[in-house]
Design an enzyme around this catalytic site. Structure first.
Site, PDB file in Angstrom:
ATOM      1  N   LYS A  82       0.836  -1.190   0.000  1.00 44.72           N
ATOM      2  CA  LYS A  82       0.000   0.000   0.000  1.00 44.72           C
ATOM      3  C   LYS A  82       0.879   1.250   0.000  1.00 44.72           C
ATOM      4  O   LYS A  82       1.892   1.308   0.706  1.00 44.72           O
ATOM      5  CB  LYS A  82      -0.901  -0.038   1.237  1.00 44.72           C
ATOM      6  CG  LYS A  82      -1.861   1.124   1.382  1.00 44.72           C
ATOM      7  CD  LYS A  82      -2.724   0.943   2.617  1.00 44.72           C
ATOM      8  CE  LYS A  82      -3.703   2.103   2.788  1.00 44.72           C
ATOM      9  NZ  LYS A  82      -4.608   1.894   3.939  1.00 44.72           N
ATOM     10  N   SER A 157      -9.170   2.705   2.702  1.00 43.42           N
ATOM     11  CA  SER A 157      -8.133   3.277   1.864  1.00 43.42           C
ATOM     12  C   SER A 157      -7.205   2.226   1.243  1.00 43.42           C
ATOM     13  O   SER A 157      -6.361   2.560   0.403  1.00 43.42           O
ATOM     14  CB  SER A 157      -7.282   4.252   2.689  1.00 43.42           C
ATOM     15  OG  SER A 157      -6.647   3.594   3.782  1.00 43.42           O
ATOM     16  N   SER A 181     -10.199   0.455   6.961  1.00 38.69           N
ATOM     17  CA  SER A 181      -9.491   0.548   5.685  1.00 38.69           C
ATOM     18  C   SER A 181      -8.864  -0.745   5.194  1.00 38.69           C
ATOM     19  O   SER A 181      -8.443  -0.819   4.039  1.00 38.69           O
ATOM     20  CB  SER A 181      -8.401   1.626   5.757  1.00 38.69           C
ATOM     21  OG  SER A 181      -8.978   2.906   5.756  1.00 38.69           O
TER      22      SER A 181
END
Length: 458
Positions: A82, A157, A181
Site C-alpha cells: 500500500k 483506503s 481501511s
C-alpha cells in the site's frame, strides 16, 4: 505450472513451490508481471512498478535456492505494498501531489520485515489522499476500480491492495486501518483481511499523514494483511507483528500459532446488524446464514451484542478521527482541550470494558463488515444507497470503525455473494490481544464457506 495457476496461488503455497523447485522465482515473477500487464490497466490497482528490480530479485532468489542458502517463509514471493508504507528507493506518496516524487531512503518496519522474510517488493498500490476515504482515488494516479465490477469501488483506503489481491496481481498485501481501511476493501473485493489488536504492529515508516508531519494517530491506526486465505493472514501477521524498538507503543508480542479450535467447542455470538446502523438485507441474511451453518457444525451460537450505546460509541470514534486528522492543520480549531481529550479517553475505556465483558461469554462475534456491498463510484460524501434508501456516506464505516476505537482485533472472511453477484464478507471480532486465537477461529469458520472466489471475467 501455467501462469494462471501461479498467479492465483496463495503466498504460502507459492513460497513452498519455489523452495521445492516446482516453479522458479523467475518463472513466478514473469507470470506475475504478465498478469499485471494484462489486468492492471483495467483496474489501476498498482500505481508504481519496478520491473527491473523485480526480475533482479527473482534471479537472486533462485540463486539462493541453488546454493542451498537458508530462506525465509516468503522467499521469492512477489508483493506490492500500500502506498503509505515507506519503501527504500521506491516512490511512496500517501496519495498526495506534494509527495508525488517522494522516494524514501529507508524502509518502513513493514517493508524491512517482509524483505527479511524473502519477499520481493515489486511496487505500490493506490490509496486516497492521506488514506482518508471509503474509495480509492487521488489526483496523482486517478481511480482504482473493483475487479468484480469496474463501475464500483474496491473501497478505501486499502482499495488498491484489495483489488490487486482479488485480481491475482499479487498473492498478499499489507494494508492499514484507522476506521475499516483493511476490512471494508476485503469485504467489497471478496478477499480476507485482518486488523490486529491496537499497537501490535509497528507503524514506523507507515504514514497516515505526510511523512514530514509529527505522528497524529496515537490510537485507531493499525496495520495488517490482505490475502486469499487465512493461512496467509496468519503468516503475514507473524512476520510483521511485534516491537521494533522504534515505535515505542508496540510491546513484545507473542505470535505463536494457535491451534484451530474444534467447531463444537466454540461459543459464537452473531449480529446481522448493529443498533441504529443501516445494513443491506442480503448482508444481514448472509450473516444469519453463516451463523446457522456454524450452529449446525456443533458450536454454541446465539444472537447477542453488548448493551451499551452504539450511537455514542460511533460518535466518539468520529471525535477521535476528527481530532487526529486536523490537529496539525491551521487554524487548530478542531483540537480539543487536554481535559476534553482525557474525558474522551475515559469514555473509550468504558466501551473497551463493555466489549471485554462481552467476550467473557463469547469466543468470537460474527457481524457485518459494512452496510452494503460494492457501491458505484461517486463523489466523496455523496449518499450511498442501502436497499434503495439514500444513506449518509460515512455511515458505511459504522460496523468497522468501533473496533478501531476499542482496539479489538477483527478479521474479514468472504462468505458469499449478494443478489447482484457482489462479494459479502463477515467481520469476526475477538477479545483484545487474542489475535492468534481469532485467526485460528477465522480459519475454522472459513471452512464453512466457499472461500476466495475469482472475480468473473478476470
Amino acid at each position: 505450472m501455467f501462469h494462471s495457476e501461479t498467479t492465483f496461488l496463495t503466498a504460502s503455497r507459492l513460497a513452498a513451490a519455489i523452495r521445492e523447485k516446482k516453479v522458479s522465482a523467475v518463472e513466478a515473477m514473469e507470470a506475475q508481471l504478465a498478469r499485471i500487464a494484462l489486468v492492471n490497466p483495467l483496474l489501476n490497482a498498482i500505481v508504481t512498478l519496478d520491473e527491473e528490480a523485480a526480475r533482479a530479485g527473482a534471479r537472486a532468489a533462485d540463486l539462493a535456492i541453488a546454493q542451498g542458502d537458508a530462506v525465509g517463509p516468503l522467499h521469492g514471493v512477489p508483493l506490492t505494498l500500500k502506498d503509505g508504507h515507506a519503501t527504500a528507493g521506491m516512490r511512496t506518496t500517501v496519495g498526495l501531489t506534494a509527495w508525488a516524487d517522494h522516494i524514501p531512503a529507508t524502509d518502513s518496519t513493514i517493508a524491512a520485515r517482509l524483505r527479511k522474510a524473502g519477499a520481493i517488493i515489486i511496487g505500490k498500490t493506490n490509496v486516497p489522499p492521506r488514506l482518508r476515504d471509503l474509495q480509492t482515488v487521488n489526483p496523482i494516479f486517478g481511480r482504482t476500480v473493483n475487479p468484480w465490477d469496474v463501475t464500483r469501488t474496491p473501497g478505501g483506503s486499502s482499495g488498491g491492495a484489495a483489488a490487486a489481491v482479488a485480481a491475482g496481481l499479487v498473492p498478499l498485501e499489507i494494508g492499514s486501518d484507522a476506521g475499516g481501511s483493511i476490512r471494508v476493501p476485503a469485504h467489497l473485493c471478496g478477499v480476507y483481511g485482518f486488523k490486529p489488536t491496537q499497537a501490535t504492529v509497528p507503524i514506523t515508516g507507515s504514514y497516515a499523514d505526510p511523512p514530514d508531519m509529527p505522528r497524529s494517530f496515537r490510537l485507531l491506526f493499525d496495520i495488517g494483511p490482505l490475502a486469499r486465505d487465512v493461512d496467509d493472514l496468519i503468516l503475514a501477521h507473524r512476520i510483521i507483528a511485534g516491537a521494533d524498538g522504534l515505535d515505542i507503543e508496540v510491546p513484545p508480542v507473542t505470535t505463536d500459532e494457535a491451534p484451530e479450535p474444534p467447531l463444537g467447542e466454540l461459543r459464537v455470538a452473531f449480529a446481522p446488524e448493529f443498533p441504529g446502523v443501516p445494513t443491506a438485507r442480503d448482508i444481514a441474511d448472509a450473516i444469519a446464514g453463516l451463523a446457522g451453518a456454524i450452529e449446525a457444525s456443533g458450536a454454541r451460537v446465539g444472537q447477542a451484542l453488548p448493551s451499551h450505546d452504539f450511537a455514542a460509541e460511533r460518535e466518539l470514534f468520529s471525535d477521535f478521527i476528527t481530532w487526529y486528522s486536523q490537529v496539525f492543520r491551521q487554524p487548530r480549531e478542531a483540537a480539543p482541550s487536554l481535559a476534553a481529550y482525557l474525558e474522551a479517553l475515559n469514555r473509550r475505556d468504558e466501551f473497551i470494558y463493555a466489549w471485554e465483558r462481552f467476550f467473557d461469554d463469547w469466543d468470537v462475534l460474527v457481524c457485518p463488515a459494512m452496510m452494503c456491498t460494492a457501491f458505484r463510484h461517486r463523489e466523496m460524501g455523496a449518499p450511498i444507497p442501502v436497499d434503495g434508501v439514500e444513506t449518509p456516506y460515512w455511515s458505511a464505516l459504522s460496523h468497522a470503525c468501533r473496533f478501531n476505537l476499542t482496539g479489538h482485533p477483527a478479521a474479514v472472511i468472504p462468505i458469499g455473494l449478494d443478489r447482484e453477484g457482489l462479494p459479502i464478507g463477515a467481520q469476526l471480532v475477538g477479545r483484545r490481544h487474542s489475535d492468534m486465537k481469532l485467526l485460528a477461529t477465522a480459519k475454522a469458520l472459513a471452512r464453512l464457506t466457499d472461500g476466495f472466489v475469482r472475480p468473473p471475467g478476470l
